[in-house]
Design an enzyme around this catalytic site. Structure first.
Site, PDB file in Angstrom:
ATOM      1  N   ASP A   1     -33.416 -32.563   6.201  1.00 58.97           N
ATOM      2  CA  ASP A   1     -32.438 -32.001   7.146  1.00 58.97           C
ATOM      3  C   ASP A   1     -32.116 -32.972   8.282  1.00 58.97           C
ATOM      4  OD1 ASP A   1     -32.296 -29.671   5.683  1.00 58.97           O
ATOM      5  OD2 ASP A   1     -33.865 -28.677   6.837  1.00 58.97           O
ATOM      6  N   SER A  55     -37.733 -29.028  -4.074  1.00 52.12           N
ATOM      7  CA  SER A  55     -37.044 -28.066  -3.207  1.00 52.12           C
ATOM      8  C   SER A  55     -37.991 -26.947  -2.820  1.00 52.12           C
ATOM      9  CB  SER A  55     -35.815 -27.494  -3.924  1.00 52.12           C
ATOM     10  OG  SER A  55     -35.467 -26.250  -3.349  1.00 52.12           O
TER      11      SER A  55
HETATM   12  C1  S3P Z   1     -35.929 -25.237   3.585  1.00 54.27           C
HETATM   13  C2  S3P Z   1     -35.958 -26.166   2.595  1.00 54.27           C
HETATM   14  C3  S3P Z   1     -35.082 -27.338   2.540  1.00 54.27           C
HETATM   15  C4  S3P Z   1     -34.196 -27.483   3.790  1.00 54.27           C
HETATM   16  C5  S3P Z   1     -33.763 -26.195   4.349  1.00 54.27           C
HETATM   17  C6  S3P Z   1     -34.949 -25.303   4.675  1.00 54.27           C
HETATM   18  C7  S3P Z   1     -36.932 -24.160   3.560  1.00 54.27           C
HETATM   19  O1  S3P Z   1     -34.300 -27.229   1.387  1.00 54.27           O
HETATM   20  O2  S3P Z   1     -33.087 -28.297   3.532  1.00 54.27           O
HETATM   21  O3  S3P Z   1     -33.016 -26.388   5.547  1.00 54.27           O
HETATM   22  O4  S3P Z   1     -37.168 -23.539   4.620  1.00 54.27           O
HETATM   23  O5  S3P Z   1     -37.507 -23.900   2.495  1.00 54.27           O
HETATM   24  P1  S3P Z   1     -34.906 -27.564  -0.073  1.00 54.27           P
HETATM   25  O6  S3P Z   1     -34.939 -26.297  -0.820  1.00 54.27           O
HETATM   26  O7  S3P Z   1     -33.989 -28.585  -0.613  1.00 54.27           O
HETATM   27  O8  S3P Z   1     -36.308 -28.102   0.101  1.00 54.27           O
END
Ligand code: S3P
Length: 459
Positions: free
Chosen positions: A337, A184
């Site tokens: 996404d 994440s």
């Molecule tokens: C994001 C990370 C993603 C994504 C989100 C944007 C970011 O989530 O789904 O829309 O900008 O760090 P994760 O934390 O699951 O990677």
């Protein structure tokens, strides 16, 4: 069929959009700036020493929520002729906000700012809208607590880790060695932002590499990070604190996650041919393009270049007959996404598309597996789900004719509007104001290229 050429102001009480069948999408579409990079530019620009000028910032609702929160933390931000100027206050210069920081629908904004605040000697209350208040925050606040921040949920929110939460920064934060349970970028970034003020080595290890915009921007601001891919596929980042950020201008490329809707629309409608200039081609964001090409999609990248330190290129898409495939689970972090719009593409593909390893979709703006499955079924598409996978059986003809609630999820709303372009009967999306979260001019841009999205008010 011709499209509505006039711009639709998504903030002007438009509540529904109805998408009708079209063919021949054409022309150049200017996709807005990348949401992930925009949030980071505002937060890290605010924590840098000196003045940062940002061009190409996404003016979507989520990013504007972050902008207001950074202002409430004492940073002066001005805007002139499309350039945003931030007068950074340094890594320890935030002031206690006078009111709770309301991040609206912005999951990235709230989580990254929690990390930034956790490393500073202030307290802030974080709140959000109904959807953000049902998303898990303990995955962020647990590691921040290990760094010494004090975390206080309300008694009702404590068990699930739901907003609102009060964070009191550690004085000073402790460095942390942390093995992330899921790949994440939001968890990784929150820890790295708190670690800027922690003396010593902070080491973050993730099961797969997630998007690396924070690492890139920290390096851009002069922070030394070590990044290594371990033999078993895990990815490790080491940051040595305490460290200052030195302001430097930022160019925000166009968002591949927003481009995804235009790409799939052009692939699945007949006789379409579009060009999307200047899209970010960060390898942690291009999983959907690879997948669609494997499905037989005619997607060509031209003019690949570096702009403002970012990989960008022009994407050319032509109508294609797609075939179902199994999407490798290890690719999911690079297209997390994009699964809602991929499931729309899969509905038009020949055969079965199996999407494993996507449990994280259940904790996005909505439970995207079940919301997509339910909406696709209402449109006559065969779908099945398990806790961490989704399978779509493609159909030549899609019945459509459904009215679907966005449930305040911008990507759900845009996905079904694209499906409406190839359904036998038009599809109506309710509560479409949420689209302004990431793609405020979606309807106007799609209509200018030949889509037929008609605005209405709630029935
Ligand atoms: C994001 C990370 C993603 C994504 C989100 C944007 C970011 O989530 O789904 O829309 O900008 O760090 P994760 O934390 O699951 O990677």
């Amino acid at each position: 069929m011709g499209g509505l050429a006039q711009p639709l102001d998504m903030n002007n009480h438009i509540e529904t959009l109805t998408s009708s069948p079209v063919s021949g999408l054409s022309g150049e579409m200017l996709i807005p700036g990348d949401k992930s990079i925009s949030h980071r530019a505002l937060i890290l620009g605010g924590m840098a020493i000196g003045q940062t000028k940002i061009s190409g910032l996404l003016m979507g609702a989520d990013v504007l929520s972050t902008l207001e929160a950074v202002r409430a933390l004492g940073v002066t931000i001005t805007s002139d002729a499309g350039i945003i100027t931030i007068n950074g206050v340094g890594t320890g210069g935030f002031i206690p906000p006078k009111a709770p920081l309301d991040l609206g629908n912005a999951g990235t904004g709230v989580r990254l700012l929690m990390g930034a605040v956790a490393g500073q000697p202030i307290s802030a209350v974080f709140t959000g809208d109904a959807s953000l208040s049902k998303r898990p925050m303990k995955r962020i606040t647990d590691p921040l607590a290990m760094m010494g921040a004090q975390i206080a949920y309300t008694p009702e929110g404590d068990q699930k880790g739901y907003l609102p939460v009060t964070i009191t920064g550690a004085q000073p934060p402790l460095p942390l060695s942390y093995e992330m349970p899921v790949a994440s970028a939001q968890i990784k970034s929150a820890i790295l932002f708190a670690a800027l003020n922690a003396r010593g080595q902070t080491i973050v290890t993730e099961p797969h590499l997630s998007r690396d915009h924070s690492e890139a921007m920290l390096s851009h601001f002069g922070v030394k990070l070590t990044r290594e891919m371990l033999e078993d596929g895990r990815h490790r980042i080491t940051l040595e604190g305490e460290v200052d950020l030195h302001a430097k201008d930022i160019f925000v490329p166009r968002d591949p996650s927003s481009a995804a809707f235009a790409i799939v629309a052009a692939l699945i409608t007949d006789e379409s041919h579009i060009r999307l200039p200047g899209i970010s081609l960060n390898p942690q964001r291009t999983g959907l393009i690879t997948t669609l090409q494997e499905m037989g999609g005619n997607i060509v990248i031209e003019n690949q270049r570096i702009e403002g330190g970012e990989d960008v290129g022009d994407i050319i898409v032509k109508s294609s007959q797609l075939s179902g495939i199994e999407v490798p689970a290890e690719r999911s972090a690079s297209m997390i996404d994009e699964y809602p719009i991929l499931s729309v593409a899969a509905s038009r593909a020949k055969g079965k598309t199996y999407m494993p390893g996507v449990a994280e979709l259940r904790v996005k703006e909505t439970d995207r597996i079940s919301v997509m499955a339910e909406g696709l079924k209402a449109c006559g598409v065969e779908v099945s789900e398990t806790n961490d996978s989704m399978t779509v059986i493609g159909a030549g003809a899609i019945k459509g004719g459904a009215t679907i609630a966005s449930q305040h999820d911008h990507r759900i709303a845009m996905s079904f509007l694209v499906l409406g372009m190839v359904a036998q009967n038009s599809i109506t999306m309710l509560d479409v104001a949420t689209i302004s979260t990431s793609f405020p001019d979606f309807a106007a841009i799609m209509n200018k290229s030949g889509a037929h999205l008609e605005a209405g008010v709630k029935l």
